[in-house]
Design a protein around this motif. Structure first.
Motif, PDB file in Angstrom:
ATOM      1  N   ARG A  62     -13.709  14.644   0.025  1.00 58.39           N
ATOM      2  CA  ARG A  62     -12.507  15.298   0.955  1.00 58.39           C
ATOM      3  C   ARG A  62     -13.716  16.214   1.750  1.00 58.39           C
ATOM      4  NH1 ARG A  62      -7.605  13.553   0.689  1.00 58.39           N
ATOM      5  NH2 ARG A  62      -6.816  14.814   2.585  1.00 58.39           N
ATOM      6  N   TYR A  63     -14.708  16.062   1.364  1.00 60.63           N
ATOM      7  CA  TYR A  63     -15.850  17.150   2.356  1.00 60.63           C
ATOM      8  C   TYR A  63     -16.769  16.245   2.547  1.00 60.63           C
ATOM      9  CZ  TYR A  63     -13.391  21.049   0.132  1.00 60.63           C
ATOM     10  OH  TYR A  63     -12.726  22.396  -0.188  1.00 60.63           O
ATOM     11  N   ALA A  64     -16.556  14.725   2.495  1.00 64.86           N
ATOM     12  CA  ALA A  64     -17.169  13.777   3.198  1.00 64.86           C
ATOM     13  C   ALA A  64     -18.062  14.708   4.746  1.00 64.86           C
ATOM     14  CB  ALA A  64     -16.902  12.280   3.219  1.00 64.86           C
ATOM     15  N   SER A 117     -22.980  21.232   0.851  1.00 69.62           N
ATOM     16  CA  SER A 117     -21.715  21.946   0.778  1.00 69.62           C
ATOM     17  C   SER A 117     -20.871  21.042  -0.420  1.00 69.62           C
ATOM     18  CB  SER A 117     -20.767  22.280   2.223  1.00 69.62           C
ATOM     19  OG  SER A 117     -20.934  23.269   2.652  1.00 69.62           O
ATOM     20  N   ARG A 118     -21.020  19.795   0.255  1.00 71.68           N
ATOM     21  CA  ARG A 118     -21.203  18.771  -1.001  1.00 71.68           C
ATOM     22  C   ARG A 118     -21.071  19.147  -2.272  1.00 71.68           C
ATOM     23  NH1 ARG A 118     -22.908  15.512   4.155  1.00 71.68           N
ATOM     24  NH2 ARG A 118     -24.774  14.904   2.354  1.00 71.68           N
ATOM     25  N   GLY A 119     -22.758  19.425  -2.030  1.00 74.78           N
ATOM     26  CA  GLY A 119     -22.988  19.774  -3.509  1.00 74.78           C
ATOM     27  C   GLY A 119     -22.600  20.685  -4.214  1.00 74.78           C
ATOM     28  N   PHE A 120     -22.290  22.024  -3.521  1.00 71.11           N
ATOM     29  CA  PHE A 120     -21.971  22.559  -4.085  1.00 71.11           C
ATOM     30  C   PHE A 120     -20.722  22.861  -4.517  1.00 71.11           C
ATOM     31  CE2 PHE A 120     -19.566  26.589  -3.646  1.00 71.11           C
ATOM     32  CZ  PHE A 120     -20.253  27.576  -4.293  1.00 71.11           C
ATOM     33  N   VAL A 121     -19.415  21.738  -3.712  1.00 70.24           N
ATOM     34  CA  VAL A 121     -18.651  22.176  -4.228  1.00 70.24           C
ATOM     35  C   VAL A 121     -18.326  21.192  -5.979  1.00 70.24           C
ATOM     36  CG1 VAL A 121     -16.296  20.042  -3.333  1.00 70.24           C
ATOM     37  CG2 VAL A 121     -17.630  21.694  -1.657  1.00 70.24           C
ATOM     38  N   GLU A 173     -10.891  20.835   6.904  1.00 68.94           N
ATOM     39  CA  GLU A 173     -11.055  20.106   7.297  1.00 68.94           C
ATOM     40  C   GLU A 173     -10.818  18.881   5.860  1.00 68.94           C
ATOM     41  OE1 GLU A 173     -12.767  15.996   8.886  1.00 68.94           O
ATOM     42  OE2 GLU A 173     -12.381  18.002  10.195  1.00 68.94           O
ATOM     43  N   ALA A 174     -11.421  19.231   4.857  1.00 67.88           N
ATOM     44  CA  ALA A 174     -10.731  18.587   3.343  1.00 67.88           C
ATOM     45  C   ALA A 174      -9.975  19.043   3.307  1.00 67.88           C
ATOM     46  CB  ALA A 174     -12.528  19.562   2.686  1.00 67.88           C
ATOM     47  N   ALA A 175      -8.791  19.804   3.538  1.00 68.41           N
ATOM     48  CA  ALA A 175      -8.071  20.182   3.525  1.00 68.41           C
ATOM     49  C   ALA A 175      -6.509  18.846   4.591  1.00 68.41           C
ATOM     50  CB  ALA A 175      -7.056  20.938   3.808  1.00 68.41           C
ATOM     51  N   ARG A 176      -7.423  18.320   5.407  1.00 71.07           N
ATOM     52  CA  ARG A 176      -6.364  17.608   6.223  1.00 71.07           C
ATOM     53  C   ARG A 176      -5.244  16.375   5.788  1.00 71.07           C
ATOM     54  NH1 ARG A 176     -10.719  15.378   4.702  1.00 71.07           N
ATOM     55  NH2 ARG A 176     -12.240  13.036   4.553  1.00 71.07           N
TER      56      ARG A 176
END
Length: 224
Positions: free
Chosen positions: A19-21, A27-31, A95-98
């Motif tokens: 969802r963090y594409a 940020s993607r790596g951190f998540v 954005e990830a929570a759309r």
């Protein structure tokens, strides 16, 4: 609600990470890395499953929102509200929570109203706040949480772990220069506002494989 089985971690992290594409690569790596490596993730999933879910969840100091979204996608929260001071992180979370029942907003927890929720969660935030703002925030949380509160905190009395963790925090502050503080509250003081509000409080280690003095405070209302 009846107890549930906690989900397998790897498939859940892949669902959340996907969802963090649109987020920056870091940020993607951190998540993904945070969800997989932080001992609090499996601890929260186990607890939430044992309670049959957390209901409406407010995540205070939510960062990029990955923990709340993991609980939501696992069916362990009905909806999520996340508050954080960093606008860039809130943009990533939003954005990830759309299309999910989640909303994220920029807020200064030292003065912000805490939304009412079944469960209030605050992970690794309190010790970075000014000392004078910590107790009032805990009291606002106690007044807003209908069932329970989850706080991951730093135990300043945890011997060598506390000494090492303090050194790491101070070094991080000097590197970041972000104006954060380092004021870990004694666990007795941390528990007091919830006990005074009628919660049963338990504190357990939550450091897993790390050398840090992290603990998880679980406060449950006596009638929940």
């Amino acid at each position: 609600m009846s107890a549930m089985e906690p989900p397998a971690l790897w498939p859940l992290v892949e669902r959340v990470g996907a969802r963090y594409a649109a987020a920056p690569a870091w940020s993607r790596g951190f998540v993904r890395g945070k969800l997989l490596s932080d001992p609090v993730t499996p601890a929260l999933l186990r607890l939430a499953a044992g309670w049959g879910g957390l209901g409406r969840l407010v995540d205070l100091g939510c960062g990029r929102g990955q923990t709340g979204l993991a609980l939501l996608l696992a069916g362990l929260a009905e909806e999520v509200t996340g508050l954080d001071l960093d606008p860039a992180k809130i943009r990533d979370a939003t954005e990830a929570a759309r299309d999910l029942p989640a909303r994220f907003a920029v807020a200064d927890l030292s003065v912000a109203e805490v939304p009412e929720a079944d469960t209030a969660m605050m992970l690794d935030v309190l010790l970075q706040m000014e000392e004078a703002t910590q107790l009032p925030l805990l009291r606002r949380i106690a007044g807003a949480a209908r069932r329970r509160v989850l706080v991951r905190a730093f135990d300043p009395a945890a011997g060598w772990r506390a000494a090492l963790g303090s050194a790491m925090e101070e070094a991080g502050r000097r590197i970041r220069r972000d104006g954060s503080h380092f004021r870990p509250m004694p666990l007795e003081a941390l528990a007091a506002p919830f006990q005074e509000a009628g919660f049963r409080v338990q504190v357990a280690p939550c450091w897993g494989w790390t050398p840090l003095p992290n603990v998880l405070l679980v406060a449950e209302r006596a009638d929940s």
